[in-house]
Design a protein around this motif. Structure first.
Motif, mmCIF file in Angstrom:
data_model
loop_
_atom_site.group_PDB
_atom_site.id
_atom_site.type_symbol
_atom_site.label_atom_id
_atom_site.label_comp_id
_atom_site.label_asym_id
_atom_site.label_seq_id
_atom_site.Cartn_x
_atom_site.Cartn_y
_atom_site.Cartn_z
ATOM 1 N N ILE A 82 0.863 -1.181 0.000
ATOM 2 C CA ILE A 82 0.000 0.000 0.000
ATOM 3 C C ILE A 82 0.898 1.230 0.000
ATOM 4 O O ILE A 82 1.683 1.423 0.938
ATOM 5 N N ARG A 83 0.789 2.057 -1.040
ATOM 6 C CA ARG A 83 1.657 3.220 -1.198
ATOM 7 C C ARG A 83 0.855 4.394 -1.762
ATOM 8 O O ARG A 83 -0.102 4.204 -2.499
ATOM 9 N N PHE A 84 1.297 5.598 -1.407
ATOM 10 C CA PHE A 84 0.636 6.779 -1.953
ATOM 11 C C PHE A 84 1.304 7.214 -3.246
ATOM 12 O O PHE A 84 2.469 6.914 -3.506
ATOM 13 N N LEU A 85 0.558 7.933 -4.066
ATOM 14 C CA LEU A 85 1.070 8.613 -5.248
ATOM 15 C C LEU A 85 0.640 10.070 -5.155
ATOM 16 O O LEU A 85 -0.527 10.352 -4.855
ATOM 17 N N GLU A 86 1.571 10.993 -5.427
ATOM 18 C CA GLU A 86 1.245 12.411 -5.321
ATOM 19 C C GLU A 86 1.970 13.199 -6.405
ATOM 20 O O GLU A 86 3.153 12.993 -6.647
#
Length: 287
Positions: A16-20
């Protein structure tokens, strides 16, 4: 040359990872009115694919390799240079998102995932990886995704998304119905790892209280926080600041502008305060 059949035959892993987007938000006024206006170019998902390190090793990576140049199959052939250290760390070639195959707009059939790096580097519709001794200096790392500093120098290769947080409730566009108990809640994230702490101020930064983090706190993923608050019905300014596991503290907008100047566009991870009026209306205190 590896085909998709080859890629999917490697041992898979998920995270689970964010993208910004690194322009989330820009430094110039007028600033957004809502939390979505300010940090809406952000997502968090469970990604499934294969370790880029494993693929490079299977391809015969040579000791002199310093960069990997990734190219997309979009009309612009978007190209970014990635330091080999990142490629041999937690980088992935992903083909699934949230339990289903990548959708076309998310890069089907294959995209690069560089956890914690600016969104533009997570090349979609990936068609080619080239190992090199130097970066390629493509358009997306020269005329774009590079900032002019006050002394005229260029700040380039600003890969990591620094620690950031924002209060989402109450936030701009919302209204508190009446004085009394309210729960302040929001999200925090850092490209350098886990969120260690989130502080909340209800008196325009004069004092800070530690908020409760919602478990599980994952590396390079969104972390929810909350703090109980009794609003007395008077005008107040609330804000949050994130501290990640490296000890980095989220700065104010004034602190960022003092260092980077007015020509900066990318990597604004400033604290965003909300002003609560006596009638309960919530607005951007920096607007």
């Amino acid at each position: 040359i590896f085909t998709m059949v080859d890629i999917r035959s490697f041992p898979s892993e998920s995270g689970i990872r964010f993208l910004e987007c690194s322009g989330n938000p820009i430094y110039k006024k007028p600033y957004g009115k809502t939390a979505s206006d300010l940090v809406g170019l952000l997502s968090c998902a469970e990604w499934t694919g294969v370790s880029l390190k494993l693929v490079l090793q299977e391809a015969g990576l040579q000791p002199g390799a310093k960069w990997v140049v990734a190219e997309g199959a979009d009309a612009a052939a978007l190209t970014r240079s990635i330091p080999i250290e990142k490629c041999l760390d937690d980088a992935m070639l992903v083909y699934s998102q949230n339990g289903e195959r990548l959708r076309p707009q998310q890069g089907y059939p294959l995209r690069l995932l560089l956890p914690g790096f600016e969104g533009n580097m997570n090349v979609k519709w990936l068609r080619r990886l080239r190992v090199a001794a130097e970066p390629t200096y493509s358009r997306e790392e020269t005329s774009k995704y590079t900032d002019l500093m006050p002394d005229g120098s260029a700040r380039e290769f600003t890969f990591y998304m620094e620690a950031k947080s924002i209060i989402t409730r109450p936030s701009g566009g919302q209204r508190l119905s009446a004085p009394g108990f309210h729960e302040i809640s929001g999200i925090a994230w850092s490209g350098h790892g886990k969120i260690k702490r989130v502080d909340v101020s209800v008196d325009d930064g004069k004092s800070w209280q530690e908020a409760q983090l919602q478990e599980p706190v994952l590396t390079r993923a969104l972390t929810c926080f909350r703090l109980p608050w009794h609003w007395d019905g008077k005008t107040a300014v609330i804000q949050s600041r994130a501290i990640d596991e490296t000890g980095y503290v989220q700065p104010t907008l004034a602190e960022l502008l003092a260092v980077r100047g007015d020509n900066h566009f990318y990597h604004n991870n400033a604290i965003w305060p909300w002003r609560i009026a006596a009638d309960g209306e919530v607005t951007n205190a920096n607007a």
